[in-house]
Design a protein around this motif. Structure first.
Motif, PDB file in Angstrom:
ATOM      1  N   ARG A  72       0.855  -1.190   0.000  1.00 11.94           N
ATOM      2  CA  ARG A  72       0.000   0.000   0.000  1.00 11.94           C
ATOM      3  C   ARG A  72       0.887   1.235   0.000  1.00 11.94           C
ATOM      4  N   ALA A  73       0.648   2.123  -0.924  1.00  7.91           N
ATOM      5  CA  ALA A  73       1.595   3.202  -1.219  1.00  7.91           C
ATOM      6  C   ALA A  73       1.846   4.113  -0.023  1.00  7.91           C
ATOM      7  N   ASP A  74       0.794   4.498   0.704  1.00 10.52           N
ATOM      8  CA  ASP A  74       0.993   5.449   1.798  1.00 10.52           C
ATOM      9  C   ASP A  74       1.815   4.839   2.925  1.00 10.52           C
ATOM     10  N   ILE A  75       1.582   3.557   3.210  1.00 14.92           N
ATOM     11  CA  ILE A  75       2.354   2.898   4.263  1.00 14.92           C
ATOM     12  C   ILE A  75       3.796   2.679   3.806  1.00 14.92           C
TER      13      ILE A  75
ATOM     14  N   LYS B 142       9.412   3.988   4.469  1.00 15.84           N
ATOM     15  CA  LYS B 142      10.660   4.364   3.786  1.00 15.84           C
ATOM     16  C   LYS B 142      11.344   5.537   4.489  1.00 15.84           C
ATOM     17  N   THR B 143      10.577   6.456   5.018  1.00 15.69           N
ATOM     18  CA  THR B 143      11.154   7.589   5.730  1.00 15.69           C
ATOM     19  C   THR B 143      12.041   7.115   6.876  1.00 15.69           C
ATOM     20  N   TYR B 144      11.567   6.165   7.633  1.00 18.93           N
ATOM     21  CA  TYR B 144      12.326   5.657   8.769  1.00 18.93           C
ATOM     22  C   TYR B 144      13.417   4.688   8.331  1.00 18.93           C
ATOM     23  N   ALA B 145      13.127   3.857   7.342  1.00 13.90           N
ATOM     24  CA  ALA B 145      14.146   2.916   6.857  1.00 13.90           C
ATOM     25  C   ALA B 145      15.334   3.667   6.275  1.00 13.90           C
ATOM     26  N   ASP B 146      15.073   4.741   5.552  1.00 19.04           N
ATOM     27  CA  ASP B 146      16.153   5.546   4.983  1.00 19.04           C
ATOM     28  C   ASP B 146      16.981   6.205   6.078  1.00 19.04           C
TER      29      ASP B 146
END
Length: 580
Positions: free
Chosen positions: A363-366, A371-375
């Protein structure tokens, strides 16, 4: 003046029922969908641990599963089937998490669950890993610094939109830390039904958490608490009772997420002690998956018992059919939905997508939120820490209670790190080693990989113990009063055990460097600080003399890997089952 004929006509019309106002039809059954999961442990990205399930031809297939974005799509597909639905979690949603969540105090996991519309989470033992106050921050939000890590590094933390439930967790005054239960009403008029939800953790939480983290809290008996709560919810109008509990069981035989063969474990005595009234039990803690019709005290109305494994790899799709006139559940069914996501390479080789089960799209929003935190965590997660000759795996299948090659590796690292404190032996608890370490093609191992294996940050403690005391503490893992856990020893120590013998006498051989361990001799023994305080029921480690505190366990493992060009994975069998 009206004629007799006209008067009779008017009276006849008044007596006839008006169109649409006939006798009220009986209320129709109301269907409620419940999406349930457990032991998510902050796995925002695919955990790279497959689900084993029957392939339909007498064999087993491994299915790549999990990841919050795929989990969201699977959850959406379940909810779409129902006009009315609830989403519940049976604890350990946070802690023992991968870096993308753990570095940020699991705030992003709460953020994901808020976006998914979770309704209730029963507290698990790992919810207390960072202490009571930090758990309350998870519910209420804010940026108070209550641990060694800095909160709100990426965004302001607003807290959980869902409600924590904690029926057995008591404050000194007797009140519960969070509400014991909740009611949720669906529909209107004759089609209105109310579902009561009770949430709690296992009584044994005190053995599973550092005592400092839960100071002032007590954990009441599960069945007694539930039996007191059910009539209160019924009196408040509940037509159905859903129990969400962080305790569970395990099944036997070939893996089957829909099966219930040979169910055993801590959940059984709790369910056996329940008065009739609970309709569904959503369980967790054991990281097992099953669907069971459990007879309990009323075989005519069995409880539906479910568990969805761990790490968001499965979601249980539960259907309750409620008679709103009779105020009771008339039918119930469930199945575990595998959250098939993307292929990966594991300690046992490549795990490919299978056409036997639906593959969900992220799901795109999740995906964007994760990704913000993984990055943000990527630089630390990908930092190389050394090389291994191959995968270091946890015990699996019949050996699930043992440490496997991963336990050997960690125990060796801890022994090496504490030699200066006089250490001769080291032990690690297999349940605390969370994931296999799988090196890249060139043998390199990342910090993120070893963090997955050892996420708790325990200190190493070296103590003095006699040979008799060492044997006694090994017996504690085999005594049958709790899930079996065969402590993983460092190189040179080998022991054999026999489950058919009486508890306390199951260790039949205990040798160090080939010689039988002298019961009267004194040895320097290293364990992590959790075990050193009697954690996991190993009380024999507590209170031993001449304790020296050393490095953090993760630091010891990293140093051990760095100290060799390519560290050999220790494959020798240091614990051996004999006799059955």
């Amino acid at each position: 003046m009206l004629s007799a004929a006209l008067l009779a006509l008017l009276l006849s019309a008044c007596a006839a029922p008006m169109a649409g106002n006939g006798p009220r039809s009986a209320a129709q059954p109301v269907e409620i969908g419940i999406a349930a999961f457990n032991d998510f442990h902050g796995n925002l990205e695919p955990p790279r641990q497959p689900v084993a399930t029957p392939d339909g031809n007498g064999g087993t297939v491994l299915v790549p599963a999990g990841g919050a974005a795929w989990f969201a799509s699977a959850l959406d597909s379940i909810r779409a089937k129902y006009a009315h639905h609830l989403t519940v979690s049976a604890g350990d949603m946070i802690s023992a998490s991968p870096l993308a969540s753990s570095l940020y105090l699991d705030e992003p996991t709460i953020g994901v669950m808020n976006r998914l519309g979770l309704d209730f989470n029963a507290v698990g033992n790992h919810e207390f890993d960072r202490g009571r106050e930090e758990l309350q921050r998870m519910q209420n939000g804010g940026c108070a610094k209550l641990t060694s890590k800095q909160p709100c590094q990426i965004e302001q933390f607003k807290g959980a939109k869902f409600r924590y439930l904690a029926a057995t967790t008591r404050l000194p005054g007797g009140q519960t830390l969070f509400p014991a239960s909740a009611l949720r009403t669906f529909g209107k008029g004759t089609q209105k039904v109310t579902v009561g939800v009770i949430g709690l953790t296992l009584k044994g939480t005190a053995e599973l958490v550092d005592a400092v983290r839960i100071a002032g809290l007590t954990f009441a008996d599960e069945a007694t608490t539930i039996n007191a709560e059910v009539p209160r919810l019924k009196a408040a109008g509940a037509d159905a009772i859903v129990l969400v509990i962080h305790e569970g069981g395990k099944t036997t035989g070939a893996p089957d997420p829909q099966g219930c063969a040979g169910l055993a474990g801590g959940i059984r005595p709790i369910l056996d002690a329940l008065e009739p009234g609970v309709d569904v039990v959503v369980s967790g803690h054991t990281h097992w998956d099953y669907i069971c019709d459990y007879p309990g005290r009323d075989p005519a109305r069995p409880m539906l018992l479910t568990s969805a494994g761990f790490y968001g790899r499965e979601i249980t799709d539960i259907t309750l059919t409620i008679d709103p006139a009779a105020h009771r559940v008339v039918a119930r069914r469930a199945r575990n939905v595998i959250v098939q996501s993307e292929p990966f390479n594991s300690a046992r080789g490549s795990v490919a997508v299978t056409p036997l089960f639906p593959q969900f799209a992220p799901r795109a929003d999740i995906a964007a939120y994760v990704k913000t935190y993984a990055d943000a965590a990527k630089e630390l997660a990908t930092r190389p820490v050394g090389k291994l000759s191959g995968p270091a795996s946890r015990g699996e299948g019949a050996l699930a209670s043992t440490g496997g090659t991963l336990g050997n590796l960690i125990a060796d690292a801890q022994l090496a790190a504490t030699r200066r404190a006089g250490a001769q032996i080291a032990f690690t608890n297999p349940f605390g080693n969370r994931a296999a370490i799988v090196p890249a093609a060139d043998g390199s191992v990342s910090f993120g990989s070893i963090y997955l294996a050892q996420p708790f940050g325990n200190r190493l403690i070296t103590k003095t113990m006699t040979g008799a005391e060492i044997k006694a503490v090994l017996e504690q893992g085999l005594d049958g009063t709790r899930p079996e856990q065969v402590l993983a020893p460092s190189a040179g120590l080998v022991f054999r055990f026999d489950r058919t013998r009486a508890p306390g006498n199951r260790v039949v051989s205990l040798r160090l460097n080939g010689a039988q361990l002298d019961p009267a001799a004194r040895f320097r023994v290293t364990i992590n600080s959790f075990l050193a305080s009697g954690g996991d029921g190993f009380t024999g480690f507590a209170g031993k003399p001449e304790a020296i505190t050393g490095a953090v366990d993760l630091e010891a493992l990293e140093a051990y890997l760095r100290a060799a060009d390519a560290r050999e994975v220790p494959h020798e069998n240091r614990t051996e089952l004999v006799g059955g």
